[in-house]
Write a protein that holds these residues in place. Sequence first.
Motif, PDB file in Angstrom:
ATOM      1  N   LEU A   1       0.877  -1.162   0.000  1.00 45.68           N
ATOM      2  CA  LEU A   1       0.000   0.000   0.000  1.00 45.68           C
ATOM      3  C   LEU A   1       0.912   1.209   0.000  1.00 45.68           C
ATOM      4  N   ARG A   2       0.638   2.131  -0.903  1.00 45.76           N
ATOM      5  CA  ARG A   2       1.453   3.340  -1.011  1.00 45.76           C
ATOM      6  C   ARG A   2       0.535   4.508  -1.348  1.00 45.76           C
ATOM      7  N   PRO A   3       0.987   5.726  -1.090  1.00 45.74           N
ATOM      8  CA  PRO A   3       0.153   6.873  -1.460  1.00 45.74           C
ATOM      9  C   PRO A   3      -0.151   6.858  -2.965  1.00 45.74           C
ATOM     10  N   ILE A   4      -1.336   7.258  -3.317  1.00 41.76           N
ATOM     11  CA  ILE A   4      -1.686   7.372  -4.736  1.00 41.76           C
ATOM     12  C   ILE A   4      -0.989   8.602  -5.291  1.00 41.76           C
ATOM     13  N   GLU A   5      -0.369   8.429  -6.443  1.00 39.29           N
ATOM     14  CA  GLU A   5       0.387   9.502  -7.075  1.00 39.29           C
ATOM     15  C   GLU A   5      -0.313   9.961  -8.347  1.00 39.29           C
ATOM     16  N   ASP A   6       0.056  11.138  -8.819  1.00 39.15           N
ATOM     17  CA  ASP A   6      -0.526  11.649 -10.064  1.00 39.15           C
ATOM     18  C   ASP A   6      -0.276  10.696 -11.225  1.00 39.15           C
ATOM     19  N   THR A   7       0.813   9.939 -11.167  1.00 36.46           N
ATOM     20  CA  THR A   7       1.117   8.986 -12.242  1.00 36.46           C
ATOM     21  C   THR A   7       0.125   7.816 -12.266  1.00 36.46           C
ATOM     22  N   ASP A   8      -0.693   7.687 -11.222  1.00 35.98           N
ATOM     23  CA  ASP A   8      -1.709   6.629 -11.160  1.00 35.98           C
ATOM     24  C   ASP A   8      -3.032   7.041 -11.802  1.00 35.98           C
ATOM     25  N   VAL A   9      -3.135   8.277 -12.251  1.00 30.96           N
ATOM     26  CA  VAL A   9      -4.417   8.795 -12.732  1.00 30.96           C
ATOM     27  C   VAL A   9      -4.956   7.991 -13.911  1.00 30.96           C
ATOM     28  N   ASP A  10      -4.108   7.587 -14.825  1.00 25.38           N
ATOM     29  CA  ASP A  10      -4.602   6.812 -15.968  1.00 25.38           C
ATOM     30  C   ASP A  10      -5.189   5.475 -15.509  1.00 25.38           C
TER      31      ASP A  10
END
Length: 177
Positions: free
Chosen positions: A19-28
């Motif tokens: 589990l890790r923080p959601i990053e902007d790179t995960d948006v897609d």
Amino acid sequence: MPPETLQGQSQMDSEKIILRPIEDTDVDQLHGLLNDSNNQQLVGGSVIPRSRNEVLQWLQAKRSAGDVCQFAIETGGVFCGYVQLVSINRMDGHATLGININRQFQRKGVGRLALQQLHDFARNKLLLRKILLYVRSDNQPAVKLYLDLGYQKAGTLTQHVKTVSGYVGVEIMEFML
């Protein structure tokens, strides 16, 4: 680890899930997940398509909310979904769970391991005493998972969610940390 290597596995080791923080790179990846109408119906989310920008705004709103902890679920560098605690009430020691996993990772043990890690985080870092959740009564794999993990049914909202075939109930469940 590519998703296809998980399809034959029934259980996974906890080391394989992070589990890790959601990053902007995960948006897609989030965009695809939040626009999967079948999956969204099962988790009780919106089935109205969202643009990539709307997903980014949704993510930013979650990040700025003071009562939300949201994590990406990842295995082998691959985004599997997300898990979140919302409506975190530190005074009374409870929060509401949300989990959304890409279909290709469902029934592989990903959700179970993610929830176990989230329970530890909620207990040890947030100092919560209870997690609540709402799950559609007809989502039997999810209901079974929650019961297996020790969640208890606290009530049922009858004919609560509209589906293409009519209304279905929603189970309210709780887990004492």
